[in-house]
Structure formats: C-alpha cells, structure tokens
Design a protein around this motif. Structure first.
Motif, PDB file in Angstrom:
ATOM      1  N   LEU A 445      14.434  42.067  21.189  1.00 32.99           N
ATOM      2  CA  LEU A 445      13.330  42.068  21.233  1.00 32.99           C
ATOM      3  C   LEU A 445      12.538  43.312  20.874  1.00 32.99           C
ATOM      4  N   ASP A 446      11.120  43.055  20.475  1.00 29.67           N
ATOM      5  CA  ASP A 446       9.847  43.992  19.968  1.00 29.67           C
ATOM      6  C   ASP A 446       9.937  45.049  20.519  1.00 29.67           C
ATOM      7  N   ALA A 447       8.734  45.830  20.097  1.00 24.17           N
ATOM      8  CA  ALA A 447       8.078  46.992  21.212  1.00 24.17           C
ATOM      9  C   ALA A 447       6.501  46.211  21.336  1.00 24.17           C
ATOM     10  N   ARG A 448       6.924  45.494  20.544  1.00 23.34           N
ATOM     11  CA  ARG A 448       5.352  44.142  21.197  1.00 23.34           C
ATOM     12  C   ARG A 448       5.498  43.336  22.086  1.00 23.34           C
ATOM     13  N   GLY A 449       6.676  42.847  22.064  1.00 26.15           N
ATOM     14  CA  GLY A 449       7.072  42.170  22.768  1.00 26.15           C
ATOM     15  C   GLY A 449       7.653  42.535  24.539  1.00 26.15           C
ATOM     16  N   ARG A 450       8.553  44.123  24.070  1.00 27.18           N
ATOM     17  CA  ARG A 450       8.011  44.718  25.472  1.00 27.18           C
ATOM     18  C   ARG A 450       6.785  45.036  25.908  1.00 27.18           C
ATOM     19  N   ALA A 451       5.335  45.236  25.865  1.00 28.81           N
ATOM     20  CA  ALA A 451       4.655  45.425  25.982  1.00 28.81           C
ATOM     21  C   ALA A 451       3.883  44.261  26.027  1.00 28.81           C
ATOM     22  N   ARG A 452       3.891  42.734  25.656  1.00 28.99           N
ATOM     23  CA  ARG A 452       3.594  41.524  26.452  1.00 28.99           C
ATOM     24  C   ARG A 452       4.247  41.137  27.808  1.00 28.99           C
TER      25      ARG A 452
END
Length: 573
Positions: A445-452
């Motif tokens: 999981l990348d940073a944008r995925g974490r934010a989502r």
C-alpha cells in the motif's frame, strides 16, 4: 565565575536528576522545547538513534546552576541541540543576566571535551542570549563558523495590559474570518476544544496523524506519519510536553470527528503554534484558519499576548502575523577545509538571496526532493508487490489478471441477506494502524492508498478482520453500495458492498475469508442486502464467497476499446 560540567545522559531520567529543572524554571526566556521532561524523552529518542545526549551545566560560586546547553553528539561526530528534531526554537537555558561570553565558554568547553567533528545549530531565535552566545562559543573554540538568518518565524503580538484581549479580538474580527467560522458552526455537532495535559492523548495523536496523512499523502510530499515509528515519536514528544505542563491541544470537531488539530506550547505570555493538521474533506471551509481564529480568542481570555507561529513563513501564518522574527542557523567546523563548513558557505549564499532561495525551495525542496522521494516510494512499492506475488497462484489466474487490466474485465456479483445470529468471536472491527500495516505488507500500500483508506474510515466505512498477536491477518471493508455497483434484479432493499478483501499470505487456507464475510453480513441491518464481487479468474475468492452463503446474481463486463470503456450486465452463469 562559573564552572562548567559536562554530563552524559545515559539513562532515562538522567537530566531530571541534575540541576537543570530548577534552572529551566528560572530562565526568563524559557522555551517549551527545553522543558526538562520533554528533553528527557528526547534523550531516549537520541539514544535509540545512536546519538549521545549530553548537557553542559554551569555552576555558580554559590553552587546553584546558572546556565546549560542540552546537546547531542551524532554518530558522525556532529554536535547539535538535543531538541533539534522538529523544534521551532533551539536555545540554551540561563538565569537572568547571564553574559553571552560566559555562555559561549560552555559551548566551547562541550565542543572540546566531546570531540565534535562539527557543529550544526538550527532555528536559533534572535531573542534571548543563545545566538550571541553560540557565536562567541564558536570563536572561543577556535572553529570556523557561519551564522545567518535561515528561516522566517512570524509572530502576532499585542501590547500587554488590560486592553490585550480586545486587541487580540480585533486581530481576528475581519468579515471573511467570521464568515468561515459561521460556515463551520453550521455543521452538526460543531465544537472547539482546548485540552491541557495528557487526557486522551493517544487517541488524539492517532486522529491528528490520520488527518495529516489524508491531507499530505495525496501530494508529492506525503506525511511522515504514514510510518508507525514517526507516530510513536510524536506521541513520546507530546507526552513529554504534557509532563512539563506546557502542552495545549486544540481541535475543531463536527459530528464527533476532528476536522482540524493544532499542537500548541505555552511559554510565559507566548503561545507557540507548533504543529497543525486538518481533514481535507472540509478544506473548502478553511478549518485550519478558523482554528487559528478560535485559538487567538482563547488566548485573549487567558492573558496571552503573543502567538508565535514557529519556523516557516507560510502564507496562512502571514494572514494573522504582524512581525517577523527570523531564526538563525549556525554551522561550524574545526577547519575551513571540511564538508560541513563548505555547506555553511553555500547555504548562507542561498539564504542571502531571495531569488536563489525561491529557486532552491522550488527545485531543491519541492521538485527534486519530491521527485526523488516519489521515485523511491514507487520503486519500493513495485518491489514489494513483486515479492508479494503468490507462487502457488495458477498460471491461468495470472493470465486472467493481465487480461482484466489490458483488454476485458469480468466481475462476478454475488448477493446475500443480512446474517442472523452472532458473528464469530475472532472477527473484530479493525482500527487504522493494524489494518494499514497489514495492507502495506500484503499489497505494498502506498501513501495515496493510505490516505484513501483513512478517508474511508473517517466517512463511516468499516473494516472487519481477524487479529493474531496484535497483527491483522484478514480484512474486509463494508460500505454502502454505489448505484453502479447494484446489478439488475438487486434493486429495492438498501444494499451494502463488501470490498477490498485481503488475507495475509501466512494465514491463507485457514477459512478466515468466509468467516469474516459471514461476520460482515451480521453487521448490516436486518432486511438489507449484502453484495460482493470478484474477478472471474479469482477462483479462490469465488469459493470463499459461496462458502459464506452468497449466491451469484450477475456478471459485469467491461471492455476497453479505443481508449473507452464499455460496460454491460450479463446473467449469472
């Protein structure tokens, strides 16, 4: 005549056992970043980083402590302030009337005794004796040094006296600020909160970090709090400030959820606005700006006359501030022929030119550093995804995955009513840290995925799964179904979708997937419909779905033709 002593801080509580706490209380310029309990926490963090924390203390002829330099020696030999990590103001500590040359002698003594390879002091304020004392200390040590204004620090200040509350109120009485405030006040359950001490600190830090991630993970400079260790370090630092009695946590809430947060620190009549985060879903209402307005009004009610916005000259700070108190950087080394001293020369030249500074901020800090960090993040994610491929997956499934991405995607839709009875006791509703740590391990999981995912949790979506030894090994998400997710024939009753289901590789083949699906069905209201869909090539997922009591209802087929996507519904096989 003062006598300087150098003490290594080798164990927890070591700085609290010296004369330092009484000295800090007597310092007329005392900074919350030098609070004894806070430095005690930072000394522990320094030891974990491999640095050596120490304090140089000056003893007056009457035996009392007269001054102190809290320092740390890095593994490469460079000496810095002990509170260098994230501090808006790095200062020494001294009693009233301490002479800069006497304070400088203490720094010079420390440089000589601990065998420093260089000195790097950041965010040194112009007020108080530290700046002049550090300059004198570098000279007394015979080192070559550079000293220059490096970072703006904007301040809102009103005259002391009975008129201070009214003066602060006038600073934030503009119609645009009131309009923003009124828009937020119309949100259900709106509240402004100010909490001193450590009550509920751990939950507050988690909410703060989640909001910070949602705000910054979608940018080229993602939040540092996507890393569990950074969250822990923030909690440690805030706990130290709470122990020292200088911490105030501010927040705006709506419907029981935080939408803006600020860490503030008290320093006599000054309030240091140290760290902020806000929920990007409410960005149109400028919650951080409204929070500052509320904090200024709170200050007026409690006798504060100065709001220090800390390091950085961001535009939102300048909207309120009326004074700029630049913070200085001092770089020194025993010889001019050293990389650290050359760095000082280059940085001083950049800081002295507004044009060079703007270019550096744009290309060095934002574009180049952002591009490098983004590139490293992408490489790390690709590597982890490659490693995460299950070698037991049939070749047909791998071919189907490629076909779904490049040509045609076929999703099998299943439906089931709400489950009656109790869910399996192993299945729990997961909190963000556990489920995000698992997804980082399993799907990179990348940073944008974490934010989502953090945004999904803040918007009411729920994650269910199984924990083993405190770590999530299975997760399924539950949310209301979107119109395009409801297949023909499933209209009518309120529909929910189970999505983003992941089972840890080490826990596969143990029946966790159907167990959690049944538990999620039990979490929806009686009479509602539960939907789930999966790729036609994912046979393992299909088996688990059927085992959990779902029945196939439709196939959604999407074809990619000429850059467009065509969708059609087909009857279930």
């Amino acid at each position: 005549m003062m006598t300087w002593q150098i003490a290594a801080l080798e164990a927890p509580g070591a700085i609290l056992e010296t004369a330092y706490p009484a000295l800090w209380s007597a310092d007329p310029h005392r900074s919350p970043f030098c609070a004894p309990a806070y430095l005690d926490e930072l000394a522990e963090l320094a030891r974990r980083d491999g640095a050596a924390p120490l304090v140089a203390v000056a003893i007056a002829p009457d035996g009392s402590a007269a001054a102190a330099w809290p320092l740390r020696r890095e593994r490469d030999g460079v000496i810095q302030m002990l509170n260098i990590e994230g501090a808006d103001h790095c200062t020494c500590v001294a009693r009233e009337g301490a002479a800069p040359e006497a304070l400088g002698e203490g720094l010079a003594r420390a440089l000589a005794e601990v065998g420093g390879a260089g000195l790097l002091l950041k965010n040194v304020p112009g007020w108080g004796p530290t700046l002049e004392a550090a300059r004198r200390g570098i000279a007394a040590a015979g080192w070559r040094g550079r000293s220059f204004a490096a970072t703006p620090c904007t301040v809102l200040r009103v005259p002391e006296g009975a008129g201070a509350p009214d003066a602060l109120r006038r600073k934030v009485s503009g119609s645009s600020l009131k309009n923003l405030d009124n828009r937020l006040k119309r949100l259900p359950g709106f509240a402004f909160k100010a909490v001193e001490g450590d009550a509920g600190l751990e939950a507050w830090v988690e909410a703060f970090c989640d909001a910070h991630e949602r705000r910054w993970n979608i940018t080229t400079t993602p939040s540092e709090y996507r890393v569990a260790e950074e969250r822990r370090r923030l909690l440690v630092k805030l706990r130290g400030w709470a122990r020292a009695g200088v911490l105030v946590r501010f927040s705006l809430e709506a419907a029981g959820e935080g939408i803006a947060f600020a860490v503030a620190l008290t320093a006599r009549d000054r309030l240091v606005y140290h760290h902020v985060a806000y929920a990007p879903e409410h960005a149109a209402c400028s919650p951080a700006t409204v929070l500052i307005r509320r904090i200024v009004l709170w200050m007026g009610e409690r006798g504060y006359t100065c709001m220090d916005f800390g390091a950085g000259g961001e535009s939102y700070k300048r909207r309120f501030a009326d004074v700029d108190e630049p913070l200085f950087r001092l770089i020194a080394a025993p010889r001019a022929a050293s990389a650290l001293y050359v760095r000082g020369l280059v940085e001083e030249r950049i800081r002295a030119s507004s044009r060079l500074q703007a270019l550096w901020d744009e290309w060095g800090n934002r574009r180049l550093r952002g591009a490098v960090m983004s590139g490293l993040e992408r490489s790390r994610r690709r590597l982890r995804r490659a490693v995460a491929v299950d070698a037991r997956q049939p070749l047909g499934a791998l071919a189907g995955r490629a076909r779904s991405r490049l040509q045609r995607e076929r999703m099998l839709f299943y439906r089931a009513p709400a489950e009656a009875g109790q869910a399996h006791p192993d299945v729990v509703e997961l909190r963000a840290p556990a489920l995000l740590a698992m997804l980082e391990d399993e799907v990179a999981l990348d940073a944008r995925g974490r934010a989502r995912y953090l945004a999904a949790l803040s918007q009411g979506q729920r994650a269910f799964g199984v924990l083993r030894d405190g770590r999530a090994v299975q997760v399924c998400w539950l949310r209301p179904a979107a119109p395009e997710e409801i297949p023909p024939g499933a209209e009518g009753a309120p529909a929910w979708v189970i999505a983003d289901c992941v089972t840890a590789r080490r826990a596969r083949g143990q029946g966790l997937y159907p167990r959690v699906l049944r538990a999620v069905r039990a979490a929806i209201p009686p009479g509602d419909t539960c939907l789930i869909y999966t790729n036609d090539w994912n046979v393992a997922s299909q088996r688990g779905i059927v085992k959990a009591g779902f029945q196939p209802v439709s196939i959604r087929e999407r074809r990619r033709r000429g850059g467009a996507v065509e969708t059609q519904w087909l009857p279930a096989p």
